[in-house]
Write a protein that holds these residues in place. Sequence first.
Motif, PDB file in Angstrom:
ATOM      1  N   THR A 169      -3.821   0.507   7.967  1.00  0.00           N
ATOM      2  CA  THR A 169      -2.908   1.031   6.953  1.00  0.00           C
ATOM      3  C   THR A 169      -3.358   1.567   5.657  1.00  0.00           C
ATOM      4  OG1 THR A 169      -1.283  -0.883   8.058  1.00  0.00           O
ATOM      5  CG2 THR A 169      -0.900   0.256   5.527  1.00  0.00           C
ATOM      6  N   LEU A 170      -4.688   0.670   5.319  1.00  0.00           N
ATOM      7  CA  LEU A 170      -5.242   1.074   4.079  1.00  0.00           C
ATOM      8  C   LEU A 170      -5.994   2.782   4.568  1.00  0.00           C
ATOM      9  CD1 LEU A 170      -6.505  -1.974   2.665  1.00  0.00           C
ATOM     10  CD2 LEU A 170      -4.610  -0.644   2.131  1.00  0.00           C
ATOM     11  N   LEU A 214      -5.121   4.984   5.777  1.00  0.00           N
ATOM     12  CA  LEU A 214      -3.888   6.163   5.617  1.00  0.00           C
ATOM     13  C   LEU A 214      -4.258   6.659   4.348  1.00  0.00           C
ATOM     14  CD1 LEU A 214      -0.741   4.472   7.337  1.00  0.00           C
ATOM     15  CD2 LEU A 214      -2.492   6.245   8.420  1.00  0.00           C
ATOM     16  N   TYR A 215      -4.356   6.081   3.345  1.00  0.00           N
ATOM     17  CA  TYR A 215      -4.397   6.294   2.012  1.00  0.00           C
ATOM     18  C   TYR A 215      -5.995   6.733   1.551  1.00  0.00           C
ATOM     19  CZ  TYR A 215       0.192   4.562   2.656  1.00  0.00           C
ATOM     20  OH  TYR A 215       1.398   4.325   3.225  1.00  0.00           O
ATOM     21  N   GLY A 216      -6.947   6.477   2.371  1.00  0.00           N
ATOM     22  CA  GLY A 216      -8.300   6.765   1.555  1.00  0.00           C
ATOM     23  C   GLY A 216      -9.423   5.848   2.347  1.00  0.00           C
ATOM     24  N   PRO A 228       0.624  -1.304  -0.143  1.00  0.00           N
ATOM     25  CA  PRO A 228       0.123  -0.119   0.186  1.00  0.00           C
ATOM     26  C   PRO A 228       0.726   1.186  -0.084  1.00  0.00           C
ATOM     27  CG  PRO A 228      -0.682  -1.612   1.459  1.00  0.00           C
ATOM     28  CD  PRO A 228       0.597  -2.222   0.916  1.00  0.00           C
ATOM     29  N   ASP A 229       0.493   2.149  -0.678  1.00  0.00           N
ATOM     30  CA  ASP A 229       0.983   3.506  -0.777  1.00  0.00           C
ATOM     31  C   ASP A 229      -0.109   4.551  -1.424  1.00  0.00           C
ATOM     32  OD1 ASP A 229       0.693   3.243  -3.749  1.00  0.00           O
ATOM     33  OD2 ASP A 229       3.022   2.772  -4.072  1.00  0.00           O
ATOM     34  N   SER A 230       0.510   5.738  -1.616  1.00  0.00           N
ATOM     35  CA  SER A 230      -0.506   7.080  -1.925  1.00  0.00           C
ATOM     36  C   SER A 230      -1.348   6.584  -3.278  1.00  0.00           C
ATOM     37  CB  SER A 230       0.215   8.174  -1.919  1.00  0.00           C
ATOM     38  OG  SER A 230       1.179   7.987  -2.861  1.00  0.00           O
ATOM     39  N   ALA A 231      -1.006   5.684  -4.012  1.00  0.00           N
ATOM     40  CA  ALA A 231      -1.412   5.515  -5.237  1.00  0.00           C
ATOM     41  C   ALA A 231      -2.739   4.344  -5.178  1.00  0.00           C
ATOM     42  CB  ALA A 231      -0.475   4.893  -6.458  1.00  0.00           C
ATOM     43  N   ILE A 232      -2.758   3.752  -4.065  1.00  0.00           N
ATOM     44  CA  ILE A 232      -3.646   2.540  -3.987  1.00  0.00           C
ATOM     45  C   ILE A 232      -5.009   2.777  -4.483  1.00  0.00           C
ATOM     46  CG2 ILE A 232      -4.288   3.120  -1.269  1.00  0.00           C
ATOM     47  CD1 ILE A 232      -4.044   0.195  -1.161  1.00  0.00           C
ATOM     48  N   THR A 233      -5.562   4.159  -4.360  1.00  0.00           N
ATOM     49  CA  THR A 233      -6.838   4.308  -4.464  1.00  0.00           C
ATOM     50  C   THR A 233      -7.228   4.369  -6.145  1.00  0.00           C
ATOM     51  OG1 THR A 233      -7.248   5.985  -2.488  1.00  0.00           O
ATOM     52  CG2 THR A 233      -8.757   6.087  -4.277  1.00  0.00           C
ATOM     53  N   SER A 268     -16.509   9.316   1.035  1.00  0.00           N
ATOM     54  CA  SER A 268     -15.267   9.423   1.280  1.00  0.00           C
ATOM     55  C   SER A 268     -15.135   9.650   2.831  1.00  0.00           C
ATOM     56  CB  SER A 268     -14.263  10.386   0.539  1.00  0.00           C
ATOM     57  OG  SER A 268     -15.007  11.603   0.405  1.00  0.00           O
TER      58      SER A 268
END
Length: 379
Positions: A334-335, A337-339, A296-301, A367
């Motif tokens: 964890t998820l 954190l990115y959305g 997971p990172d900032s591009a996961i959404t 959201s």
Amino acid sequence: EKVLSIAFAIVFVGAFLMRFTEPAVLVLVGALLWGRYGSRRIPATTITTIAVAAIISIALLVALNREAIFGKYFLELKSFAWAGEKQSMLLNLFCLAIPQQIIPAFDLGFSHPPILGRYHGQFFSTRGDVAWSVAGLLISMVVVAGVWRSRRRFAPEILMLLTVMPALVVMMPSTPRYLMTYQAFFWIWFYEGSSWIAAMVPARTQRLSRNLALVAVAAALMIGLTLGLKSRGLLSRPSSPTAENNIASYVRGETGTYRPLEKFMKTLPRDRAILITITSALGRWKAISDLDYYFPDSAITKIASTKDMYVVLDCGSADMCATFSRAETKIRTTLALYGSFSYQLVFEASARKSRAEVFRIRPAIDSSAEVVGKQKGNP
């Protein structure tokens, strides 16, 4: 010597593919070469050539196995080192892992499993466990004494063990198993330490002192035999289930969980499905279902909007299943954190000592809140 060198290189490559701590053997080789040729003048070009060849060989092996090393094992080692209790690591080493090399099934002497989950240990839950931990600590001290007494004769082996010890100690659930590779050395050091202690007995009991080391070894063997029979159900009361029945039950439980999970994983489209799991389980289903993992990172959404993304959680032992809910919470945290994501339970199987769940995740429509309810459905 050329033939032996080639044979060593072949065996080294094969061993590296099975155990990534194998480069520690080069420490042993270097120490042996130094002991044999250290007093001679070796050309600098020869030393440089050997060093460069070793570095290039290891770098090539690491590059060929980079996905497994850096995508799974390095991250797993990092998580153990970061989240594991340091005090429990030391207690696990000296009260369980080392004694278990001398007395097989030493862990069965504890009334409760001393390792709780992946990062925590409890060696003093009862008075019996305290006494058994002290017994393990005494065995470890005898081994340490043997290491010190034989430090000149076994310097290469000691250096090799010390090289890999930090990596083995932090992985608490597996430390006893990983140390089995060096079990022969632990036995040598235990006997050496026992002999040294026996030699310190007063001269008037000299006859006893000569046999004290053998008595210690015989006692270790008897205790190990007793615990080994106990582990196989041969010392159980007639009313208790036999070891064969326990093993059969365990196998049925494992296959009842993992076989359906394997079938389900193979139904997922390889070109669209991406898996997410806890750090220590990264890559587990890659070889079986040929599905890629995503960290997971900032591009996961964005990726979850274009790909079929699944969270896979599974456990295959009682201690791991005891922390199953904690692993799920960690993934969700964890998820988050990115959305915000919705979780749809698309697969579930469980047995007495195994459990597996697979969630299909999508970016949440709202959201402002995450949909966390477990709702069965189709992938």
